[in-house]
Design a protein around this motif. Structure first.
Motif, PDB file in Angstrom:
ATOM      1  N   TYR A 158       0.831  -1.206   0.000  1.00  0.00           N
ATOM      2  CA  TYR A 158       0.000   0.000   0.000  1.00  0.00           C
ATOM      3  C   TYR A 158       0.865   1.256   0.000  1.00  0.00           C
ATOM      4  CZ  TYR A 158      -3.760   3.225   1.125  1.00  0.00           C
ATOM      5  OH  TYR A 158      -4.658   4.262   1.088  1.00  0.00           O
ATOM      6  N   ALA A 159       1.950   1.257   0.764  1.00  0.00           N
ATOM      7  CA  ALA A 159       2.843   2.426   0.799  1.00  0.00           C
ATOM      8  C   ALA A 159       3.359   2.734  -0.601  1.00  0.00           C
ATOM      9  CB  ALA A 159       3.999   2.185   1.759  1.00  0.00           C
ATOM     10  N   PRO A 187       1.825   7.332   3.570  1.00  0.00           N
ATOM     11  CA  PRO A 187       1.447   5.949   3.857  1.00  0.00           C
ATOM     12  C   PRO A 187       1.162   5.739   5.341  1.00  0.00           C
ATOM     13  CG  PRO A 187       3.469   6.034   2.560  1.00  0.00           C
ATOM     14  CD  PRO A 187       3.170   7.439   3.008  1.00  0.00           C
ATOM     15  N   PRO A 188       0.098   5.030   5.664  1.00  0.00           N
ATOM     16  CA  PRO A 188      -0.169   4.711   7.065  1.00  0.00           C
ATOM     17  C   PRO A 188       0.901   3.760   7.600  1.00  0.00           C
ATOM     18  CG  PRO A 188      -1.747   3.612   5.635  1.00  0.00           C
ATOM     19  CD  PRO A 188      -0.915   4.494   4.762  1.00  0.00           C
ATOM     20  N   ASP A 189       1.195   3.881   8.876  1.00  0.00           N
ATOM     21  CA  ASP A 189       2.169   2.984   9.487  1.00  0.00           C
ATOM     22  C   ASP A 189       1.512   1.631   9.772  1.00  0.00           C
ATOM     23  OD1 ASP A 189       0.626   3.418  11.797  1.00  0.00           O
ATOM     24  OD2 ASP A 189       2.157   4.626  12.784  1.00  0.00           O
ATOM     25  N   LEU A 190       2.327   0.686  10.222  1.00  0.00           N
ATOM     26  CA  LEU A 190       1.821  -0.666  10.459  1.00  0.00           C
ATOM     27  C   LEU A 190       0.692  -0.712  11.483  1.00  0.00           C
ATOM     28  CD1 LEU A 190       1.936  -3.650   9.808  1.00  0.00           C
ATOM     29  CD2 LEU A 190       3.836  -3.863  11.435  1.00  0.00           C
ATOM     30  N   ILE A 245      -2.988  -2.295  10.682  1.00  0.00           N
ATOM     31  CA  ILE A 245      -3.591  -3.353  11.500  1.00  0.00           C
ATOM     32  C   ILE A 245      -4.969  -2.914  11.983  1.00  0.00           C
ATOM     33  CG2 ILE A 245      -3.391  -4.614  13.688  1.00  0.00           C
ATOM     34  CD1 ILE A 245      -0.321  -4.638  13.170  1.00  0.00           C
ATOM     35  N   ARG A 246      -5.098  -1.674  12.416  1.00  0.00           N
ATOM     36  CA  ARG A 246      -6.393  -1.154  12.867  1.00  0.00           C
ATOM     37  C   ARG A 246      -7.426  -1.229  11.741  1.00  0.00           C
ATOM     38  NH1 ARG A 246      -9.811   2.378  12.247  1.00  0.00           N
ATOM     39  NH2 ARG A 246      -8.622   3.606  10.773  1.00  0.00           N
TER      40      ARG A 246
END
Length: 182
Positions: A21-22, A36-39, A43-44
């Protein structure tokens, strides 16, 4: 396309999904996110889809082939909108590892989402495609029965330019021909 197994995503998959996704966030217009959202955020998001009982699947390259054991892409069907009247509609999202683009994997993932969402009693699937020039995504959706419903012109601004969003829709199961039972 052979060479991939489609299965439900598990938490151990999320680092690979975050990497895929990143890549799309940083290089493409399929996502209108710019950072990009972090891990933990990935997960959320995965947990929210799972908690809603909706499909979230990964394509794993089969052992022995190119990229054996690696995740070639993922897809999920999320709620189209949060209001209760939309509960029978879902929105699809598909992201592929760039090494596996152009091999039909997106079509396989989308077909799995269609099948899984239909089995859950969903009646409509919506595609919100970033960039009206994304002919590959538009084409795979059209090939699997989606119809063009409209285009939001210049709705996003990314990479220094205005970007459209293409809207496509496909009925699932009986669609709107009957009243849902749940």
């Amino acid at each position: 396309m052979s060479g991939f197994t489609i299965r439900p995503a598990v938490e151990a998959d999320l680092p690979a999904l975050q990497r895929i996704y990143a890549h799309h966030v940083l290089t493409g217009l399929a996502s209108f996110e710019e950072t990009p959202p972090d891990l933990p955020e990935m997960i959320r998001r995965w947990q929210a889809i799972a908690a809603a009982g909706l499909p979230y699947v990964v394509a794993v390259a089969t052992e022995g082939g190119e990229g054996g054991g690696e995740i070639g892409g993922y897809a999920y069907a999320g709620p189209y909108r949060p209001r209760s009247a939309y509960r029978f509609s879902v929105e699809d999202s598909i992201y592929l590892d760039p090494r596996f683009v152009g091999r039909g994997l997106g079509r396989i993932l989308l077909q799995r989402l269609i099948d899984d969402a239909t089995a859950l009693g969903k009646r409509q699937m919506i595609a919100v495609i970033g960039d009206s020039a994304n002919l590959a995504s538009i084409g795979v959706h059209r090939a699997l029965g989606f119809e063009m419903t409209g285009t939001f012109k210049a709705i996003g601004f990314k990479f220094g330019r205005w970007v459209d969003s293409v809207l496509m829709q496909r009925a699932l199961g009986p669609g709107a021909s009957s009243t849902p039972t749940n």
